[in-house]
Every structure is written in structure tokens, then in C-alpha cells.
Design an enzyme around this catalytic site. Structure first.
Site, PDB file in Angstrom:
ATOM      1  N   ARG A 167       0.805  -1.214   0.000  1.00  0.00           N
ATOM      2  CA  ARG A 167       0.000   0.000   0.000  1.00  0.00           C
ATOM      3  C   ARG A 167       0.842   1.270   0.000  1.00  0.00           C
ATOM      4  O   ARG A 167       0.378   2.340   0.329  1.00  0.00           O
ATOM      5  CB  ARG A 167      -0.955  -0.012   1.203  1.00  0.00           C
ATOM      6  CG  ARG A 167      -1.922  -1.181   1.165  1.00  0.00           C
ATOM      7  CD  ARG A 167      -2.992  -1.063   2.221  1.00  0.00           C
ATOM      8  NE  ARG A 167      -3.862  -2.230   2.246  1.00  0.00           N
ATOM      9  CZ  ARG A 167      -4.894  -2.436   1.423  1.00  0.00           C
ATOM     10  NH1 ARG A 167      -5.175  -1.528   0.503  1.00  0.00           N
ATOM     11  NH2 ARG A 167      -5.628  -3.519   1.509  1.00  0.00           N
ATOM     12  N   HIS A 200       1.854 -11.761  -4.584  1.00  0.00           N
ATOM     13  CA  HIS A 200       0.752 -10.905  -5.046  1.00  0.00           C
ATOM     14  C   HIS A 200       1.269  -9.489  -5.240  1.00  0.00           C
ATOM     15  O   HIS A 200       1.986  -8.954  -4.408  1.00  0.00           O
ATOM     16  CB  HIS A 200      -0.383 -10.917  -4.024  1.00  0.00           C
ATOM     17  CG  HIS A 200      -1.700 -10.467  -4.571  1.00  0.00           C
ATOM     18  ND1 HIS A 200      -1.921  -9.184  -5.037  1.00  0.00           N
ATOM     19  CD2 HIS A 200      -2.874 -11.126  -4.734  1.00  0.00           C
ATOM     20  CE1 HIS A 200      -3.159  -9.081  -5.465  1.00  0.00           C
ATOM     21  NE2 HIS A 200      -3.772 -10.234  -5.284  1.00  0.00           N
ATOM     22  N   TYR A 203      -1.627  -3.355  -4.617  1.00  0.00           N
ATOM     23  CA  TYR A 203      -2.970  -2.898  -4.963  1.00  0.00           C
ATOM     24  C   TYR A 203      -2.942  -1.515  -5.627  1.00  0.00           C
ATOM     25  O   TYR A 203      -3.930  -1.094  -6.230  1.00  0.00           O
ATOM     26  CB  TYR A 203      -3.840  -2.822  -3.705  1.00  0.00           C
ATOM     27  CG  TYR A 203      -4.060  -4.163  -3.038  1.00  0.00           C
ATOM     28  CD1 TYR A 203      -4.528  -5.249  -3.762  1.00  0.00           C
ATOM     29  CD2 TYR A 203      -3.797  -4.341  -1.683  1.00  0.00           C
ATOM     30  CE1 TYR A 203      -4.735  -6.477  -3.159  1.00  0.00           C
ATOM     31  CE2 TYR A 203      -4.003  -5.559  -1.063  1.00  0.00           C
ATOM     32  CZ  TYR A 203      -4.467  -6.625  -1.805  1.00  0.00           C
ATOM     33  OH  TYR A 203      -4.669  -7.839  -1.211  1.00  0.00           O
ATOM     34  N   HIS A 240      -3.283  -7.861 -10.292  1.00  0.00           N
ATOM     35  CA  HIS A 240      -4.550  -7.432 -10.861  1.00  0.00           C
ATOM     36  C   HIS A 240      -4.263  -6.674 -12.161  1.00  0.00           C
ATOM     37  O   HIS A 240      -3.437  -5.748 -12.158  1.00  0.00           O
ATOM     38  CB  HIS A 240      -5.293  -6.519  -9.886  1.00  0.00           C
ATOM     39  CG  HIS A 240      -5.750  -7.207  -8.637  1.00  0.00           C
ATOM     40  ND1 HIS A 240      -6.401  -6.543  -7.620  1.00  0.00           N
ATOM     41  CD2 HIS A 240      -5.646  -8.502  -8.225  1.00  0.00           C
ATOM     42  CE1 HIS A 240      -6.686  -7.390  -6.651  1.00  0.00           C
ATOM     43  NE2 HIS A 240      -6.231  -8.591  -6.996  1.00  0.00           N
ATOM     44  N   GLU A 277      -4.636 -12.067 -12.876  1.00  0.00           N
ATOM     45  CA  GLU A 277      -5.685 -12.604 -12.002  1.00  0.00           C
ATOM     46  C   GLU A 277      -7.065 -12.280 -12.567  1.00  0.00           C
ATOM     47  O   GLU A 277      -7.331 -11.157 -13.002  1.00  0.00           O
ATOM     48  CB  GLU A 277      -5.557 -12.015 -10.603  1.00  0.00           C
ATOM     49  CG  GLU A 277      -6.591 -12.538  -9.616  1.00  0.00           C
ATOM     50  CD  GLU A 277      -6.389 -12.011  -8.209  1.00  0.00           C
ATOM     51  OE1 GLU A 277      -7.334 -12.102  -7.396  1.00  0.00           O
ATOM     52  OE2 GLU A 277      -5.292 -11.500  -7.918  1.00  0.00           O
ATOM     53  N   ASP A 311      -9.287 -17.025  -9.788  1.00  0.00           N
ATOM     54  CA  ASP A 311      -9.800 -16.816  -8.435  1.00  0.00           C
ATOM     55  C   ASP A 311     -11.245 -17.319  -8.405  1.00  0.00           C
ATOM     56  O   ASP A 311     -12.106 -16.800  -9.112  1.00  0.00           O
ATOM     57  CB  ASP A 311      -9.741 -15.335  -8.058  1.00  0.00           C
ATOM     58  CG  ASP A 311     -10.109 -15.069  -6.610  1.00  0.00           C
ATOM     59  OD1 ASP A 311     -11.198 -15.502  -6.180  1.00  0.00           O
ATOM     60  OD2 ASP A 311      -9.315 -14.420  -5.902  1.00  0.00           O
ATOM     61  N   HIS A 314     -13.868 -14.690  -7.514  1.00  0.00           N
ATOM     62  CA  HIS A 314     -13.991 -13.675  -8.551  1.00  0.00           C
ATOM     63  C   HIS A 314     -14.766 -14.179  -9.772  1.00  0.00           C
ATOM     64  O   HIS A 314     -15.664 -13.479 -10.266  1.00  0.00           O
ATOM     65  CB  HIS A 314     -12.604 -13.206  -8.991  1.00  0.00           C
ATOM     66  CG  HIS A 314     -11.872 -12.452  -7.931  1.00  0.00           C
ATOM     67  ND1 HIS A 314     -10.605 -11.934  -8.131  1.00  0.00           N
ATOM     68  CD2 HIS A 314     -12.210 -12.115  -6.661  1.00  0.00           C
ATOM     69  CE1 HIS A 314     -10.202 -11.319  -7.033  1.00  0.00           C
ATOM     70  NE2 HIS A 314     -11.160 -11.419  -6.130  1.00  0.00           N
ATOM     71  N   HIS A 348      -6.592 -19.002  -6.845  1.00  0.00           N
ATOM     72  CA  HIS A 348      -6.923 -18.459  -5.534  1.00  0.00           C
ATOM     73  C   HIS A 348      -8.189 -19.175  -5.089  1.00  0.00           C
ATOM     74  O   HIS A 348      -9.206 -19.104  -5.784  1.00  0.00           O
ATOM     75  CB  HIS A 348      -7.150 -16.953  -5.600  1.00  0.00           C
ATOM     76  CG  HIS A 348      -5.887 -16.168  -5.719  1.00  0.00           C
ATOM     77  ND1 HIS A 348      -5.871 -14.814  -6.014  1.00  0.00           N
ATOM     78  CD2 HIS A 348      -4.588 -16.524  -5.566  1.00  0.00           C
ATOM     79  CE1 HIS A 348      -4.620 -14.383  -6.044  1.00  0.00           C
ATOM     80  NE2 HIS A 348      -3.829 -15.410  -5.779  1.00  0.00           N
ATOM     81  N   ASP A 361     -16.777  -8.657  -4.859  1.00  0.00           N
ATOM     82  CA  ASP A 361     -15.598  -9.409  -4.424  1.00  0.00           C
ATOM     83  C   ASP A 361     -15.612  -9.539  -2.907  1.00  0.00           C
ATOM     84  O   ASP A 361     -15.011  -8.747  -2.194  1.00  0.00           O
ATOM     85  CB  ASP A 361     -14.331  -8.684  -4.909  1.00  0.00           C
ATOM     86  CG  ASP A 361     -13.051  -9.398  -4.485  1.00  0.00           C
ATOM     87  OD1 ASP A 361     -13.142 -10.531  -3.977  1.00  0.00           O
ATOM     88  OD2 ASP A 361     -11.967  -8.822  -4.665  1.00  0.00           O
ATOM     89  N   HIS A 363     -14.859 -12.448  -0.178  1.00  0.00           N
ATOM     90  CA  HIS A 363     -14.383 -13.802   0.088  1.00  0.00           C
ATOM     91  C   HIS A 363     -15.048 -14.392   1.322  1.00  0.00           C
ATOM     92  O   HIS A 363     -15.316 -13.696   2.304  1.00  0.00           O
ATOM     93  CB  HIS A 363     -12.867 -13.809   0.298  1.00  0.00           C
ATOM     94  CG  HIS A 363     -12.095 -13.380  -0.908  1.00  0.00           C
ATOM     95  ND1 HIS A 363     -10.737 -13.504  -1.003  1.00  0.00           N
ATOM     96  CD2 HIS A 363     -12.489 -12.825  -2.094  1.00  0.00           C
ATOM     97  CE1 HIS A 363     -10.323 -13.058  -2.168  1.00  0.00           C
ATOM     98  NE2 HIS A 363     -11.377 -12.629  -2.845  1.00  0.00           N
ATOM     99  N   GLU A 393      -7.270 -17.367   0.338  1.00  0.00           N
ATOM    100  CA  GLU A 393      -7.358 -15.963   0.744  1.00  0.00           C
ATOM    101  C   GLU A 393      -8.636 -15.766   1.566  1.00  0.00           C
ATOM    102  O   GLU A 393      -9.253 -14.711   1.550  1.00  0.00           O
ATOM    103  CB  GLU A 393      -7.387 -15.042  -0.475  1.00  0.00           C
ATOM    104  CG  GLU A 393      -6.117 -15.060  -1.299  1.00  0.00           C
ATOM    105  CD  GLU A 393      -6.223 -14.192  -2.538  1.00  0.00           C
ATOM    106  OE1 GLU A 393      -5.206 -13.605  -2.929  1.00  0.00           O
ATOM    107  OE2 GLU A 393      -7.331 -14.094  -3.116  1.00  0.00           O
TER     108      GLU A 393
END
Length: 503
Positions: A167, A200, A203, A240, A277, A311, A314, A348, A361, A363, A393
């Protein structure tokens, strides 16, 4: 039980302050008689923690302040040390008065403690010779070297991690000692990172952004991760694809491929495979359909350097069903036709709190969501997927007796063993039916909560908006002017304003 990894001493304590720094605490005075100018300087060194308050030192207490610096207790183990240096200069004393100029210079040196995670007893033992490579996204807090003991702790045979703070744009270079510790730990525990590790991406990175400055910022962060992977022997890197908020979908897809081609051509990235992904959303998000993924791959020059991570949450939210054997077979056939199964290199593994085609999205733990346990039975019994890393995840936050949330790693450990146990299990057996019913009941409240949100949102979107009432003809008598609603625009009522969808 897995062997323990010994801690490296160089990462277990704070670095000492530079030699001779304490000498700055000595008072230094320089006097010059020319033109009546007086100049003096002093330096004070203090060690402070976050709670230490700055104390002003007057001329009359200089000696006491200097003496106190020699009595500062040693910083506690694990604390962050800050060294502050203050200098005050007074000058220009004249006969008709005194003009004082004060300048304060502060220099702060911060040493951050590096920490190796000690081996904790495994919550579950790693399964040897398992047909599946199942694991979870583990923490690298304190350095990448800590991923391996965290993997061993949950009994996994595959793992994901962040290469750096995901981040933040600015991150320090990877510590060579941490990299060496990571590699040694992999050898010690027989972890083949080239086959089972799926880092991964950040973001923040959007490889579809057209702005030159934003594009460079995203590419540099992306490229840096690939270089780090290559140094650690990691062969796969998941990210992503991006979004087309600032451009068209077609142009965004081309920009993503352009960035991939640039990264692939740099020898510093080795042979790391960039893994696209699958996404849950539509709109400006790229990757919510198999067609999006296929279009990116089409523009990539070196096809051996690009792959796909499916995923489960997803694709289900995007409209691809996996719940029954027939639905699963149909979805995989679509993937093969549109993208080609040869590009599928990782998964995933997540259940979904939201229903099919909700494009949300969210999970859920395995078997507790709308996908259900049978969807994962279909996946783990597909022999084409047995060599691929499968990364959990799923949520692992629980509320303790004190009312505070904490991560319960045993959830991942149990899910790993459950998925391994599903291989070859008969769905008509009482064992499977009992487990399926138990997990389904566990997730009932969350499914109902999110399902209700989705239903209300869909009803809101499909309901035709009320048209503004036509203006009535002006009356000849008792004519009144309509009230303005702001900037001369008519107000159109919005419906169900309190039913905003939670993201």
C-alpha cells in the site's frame, strides 16, 4: 515436526548509534572580540521514544542538561531509536542593543529493528507427497524471510506473499541478508518456490493508466517486484490487470500488454512469469471476463512469460458457475476455448459471500458461501490442477473473549487439510454430507445479509427512475414563482437512498 530455522543475530537487535556521537553533548563556545560580536554554539543529543517530550534547555541549565545525556537509559529491545541533534547560534551583539538570531537544526536518524519470526509449533503438519499444492497468503512482516516459518506453521505446501508493502509507493530495497535467509529456509524445509510460490502484486499498481507519470510510477513498482522475485528464485508473480478509468477498455488492455512486454525484455526480471488474475467486477475493471484476459495475452510478445490465476470467488461473482460437475466442466471448457488451459498456472481458493453474477468481491471461508463445498470438491478432484499452487485468501479474523479481532491461523491450517481430504472423497458419503451441512449452516447469516444487499441493489437498478413532472402552465392569477433547488436545476428524487450497496 518441521525443523526450526535459527535466527540471525544481525536482525535481532537495534543498530548502535555511531561512534563519537556522544561527544556532541560537550559544550562548545567560540568568542570573537572584533566588532563586539559574540558567537556561541552548543549541541545536545537525546534518545527519545514516541512518548518523549521535547524539553527546552536554558543557558543557566546547560551543564545539568549535558550531564543528563550521560544518564539516558538504553533503549528497550524492539523499540525504535531516534537521535535528535539541536544547535543554537546567537550572534550580532551591538553597542546600541543586542540583536539575537536563533537557528535550530534538527537531524533525526531512525533505525528500524528487523525481526525474524521464530518457528512456532505447526498447527498442522505438512502433507508429504500430496496431490495438491495448497497453502495461503502468509505474512512477511519483518522481511520476506518470515514467509517460510509462517508457511510451515499452517502446514501448507504453497504460499503467496507481498514482496514489499503493498500500500506504499516508496519502499526500501530488499535486504540481501533477508533474501539469503529466505533461500536457506526454503532449502531447509524443502520448499520449491519456483513451483509453489505465488507473490501478489501491489494494490496501487494500475498498468492500464495512460498518464506518463502515473504509468511510470506503476511500471517501476511492478518491475521492482519482478526483480525481487528473480533474486529469490520465484517463477510466478500474480497481479490485478488494472482498470480503464482514465482510458478506453481496448486502450487499457494494450497498455497492460505494453508494460508486460517492456518488463519481459529486461534481463533483470529473469524468467519470472507475469500472472493475470481473474477479476469479479465489470465496468472499468479489466479482467472481469475471460475475453479481457485473452485480449491481454494476445498482445503479449513472449507468451511463455504470461499466465492466468483463476480466483474462484472472482469468477463466480463474474458469472462463471463452479457448483455442480456440469457447471464446473462448462466453465473450464469456456476458459479453454477463450484463453487456453495451458495458461492456467495458479488458483486463488475462496468461497463467495455474494451470489452468482453479483460482481462483488467478498471472500468467504471454504464451504460457507454461495459456492459451497461441492464446488471445491470439483476443483481438487480435477487432476489437471494438481500441480498448480492453490492459495487460500479466506477470512481468518475472529473475535476474542475481550471483544477484539485477531487472526486465527488455525482456520487456514484446517482448510488446507480439508481440501486435501476432499481428493477422492465420495460426495454421497455421510462424511461429505455432514461436513457440507455443517459449513453451510456456519455461513448462513453472512449469505443472507449479503444476498439481501445484492437483491435490493438489483431491484434498485432495474426500477425505472421517476420522470420529472411536466411543468404546469402558468396561471393568470395568483402566480407564484417556483422555488429554486440550486443553480436553476430541477431536483429529481432518488429512490431507495438508504439502500446503498456496501463494497
Amino acid at each position: 515436526m518441521a525443523k526450526k530455522i535459527s535466527d540471525t543475530s544481525s536482525e535481532s537487535s537495534l543498530s548502535p548509534p555511531p561512534e563519537g556521537l556522544s561527544a556532541l553533548a560537550e559544550k562548545a563556545t567560540v568568542q570573537t572580540t572584533a566588532k563586539g560580536t559574540k558567537r556561541k554554539a552548543e549541541a545536545i543529543v537525546t534518545k527519545t521514544t514516541k512518548r518523549t517530550k521535547k524539553t527546552a534547555v536554558e543557558d543557566g541549565t546547560k551543564e545539568a542538561a549535558i550531564a543528563s545525556t550521560n544518564e539516558v537509559p538504553r533503549a528497550k529491545r524492539g523499540a525504535t531509536t531516534k537521535v535528535k541533534y539541536e544547535e543554537t547560534v546567537e550572534e550580532e551583539e551591538k553597542a546600541n542593543g543586542v540583536v539575537t538570531k536563533a537557528a535550530t537544526v534538527k537531524k533525526t536518524a531512525r533505525t528500524v529493528k528487523k525481526k525474524n519470526v521464530k518457528d512456532a509449533p505447526p498447527l498442522e503438519e505438512r502433507t508429504k507427497d500430496s496431490k495438491l499444492r495448497v497453502g495461503a497468503h502468509v505474512s512477511t512482516a519483518g522481511g520476506v524471510q518470515n514467509a517460510i516459518p509462517n508457511l510451515i506453521h499452517i502446514g501448507g505446501n504453497a504460499f503467496a506473499m507481498f514482496m514489499k508493502n503493498q500500500r506504499k509507493w516508496d519502499n526500501p530495497a530488499m535486504d540481501p541478508e533477508a533474501a539469503t535467509t529466505f533461500i536457506n529456509a526454503c532449502e531447509l524445509h524443502h520448499v520449491e518456490v519456483g513451483d509453489c510460490c505465488l507473490p501478489h502484486g501491489s494494490y496501487l499498481v494500475n498498468l492500464a493508466h495512460p498518464d506518463p507519470e502515473r504509468k511510470k510510477q506503476a511500471y517501476d513498482a511492478f518491475h521492482d517486484d519482478l526483480v525481487r522475485c528473480h533474486k529469490l528464485g520465484i517463477k510466478l508473480y500474480n497481479f490485478h490487470p488494472g482498470n480503464a478509468n482514465a482510458t478506453t477498455r481496448e486502450e487499457g488492455i494494450k497498455l497492460i500488454a505494453e508494460n508486460l512486454n517492456q518488463a519481459h525484455s529486461d534481463p533483470a526480471t529473469g524468467e519470472v512469469i507475469t500472472v493475470l488474475e481473474t477479476m469479479a467486477s465489470l465496468g472499468n475493471t479489466i479482467g472481469g471476463t475471460f475475453e479481457d484476459i485473452a485480449a491481454i495475452i494476445e498482445h503479449v510478445t513472449d507468451k511463455s512469460r504470461v499466465a492466468v490465476c483463476l480466483d474462484t470467488c472472482h469468477v463466480f461473482a463474474a458469472g462463471y458457475d463452479l457448483r455442480t460437475p456440469d457447471a464446473y466442466a462448462e466453465t473450464m471448457a469456456k476458459f479453454d476455448k477463450i484463453i487456453d488451459l495451458k495458461y492456467l498456472k495458479a488458483l486463488h481458493i475462496n468461497d463467495s459471500k455474494a451470489p452468482l453474477s453479483s460482481h462483488r468481491d467478498l471472500h468467504a471461508r471454504i464451504g460457507t458461501g454461495y459456492l459451497g463445498l461441492r464446488a471445491f470438491h470439483n476443483i481438487v478432484n480435477d487432476e489437471r490442477l494438481h500441480v498448480l499452487p492453490m492459495i487460500l485468501e479466506t477470512p481468518n479474523d475472529v473475535v476474542g473473549e475481550d471483544g477484539k479481532k485477531f487472526e486465527d491461523k488455525s482456520i487456514w491450517a484446517r482448510e488446507i487439510k480439508m481440501l486435501e481430504k476432499l481428493v477422492g472423497m465420495d460426495v454421497e458419503s455421510q462424511e461429505f454430507k455432514d461436513l457440507e451441512a455443517k459449513l453451510h449452516e456456519e455461513g448462513t447469516s453472512e449469505r443472507e445479509r449479503v444476498g439481501d444487499q445484492v437483491d435490493r441493489k438489483q431491484a434498485k437498478d432495474t426500477k425505472p427512475k421517476k420522470q420529472a413532472k411536466e411543468a404546469k402552465p402558468k396561471k393568470q392569477a395568483k402566480e407564484t414563482k417556483p422555488k429554486k433547488t440550486g443553480k436553476g436545476k430541477k431536483k429529481v428524487e432518488s429512490e431507495d437512498e438508504d439502500d446503498d450497496d456496501e463494497e
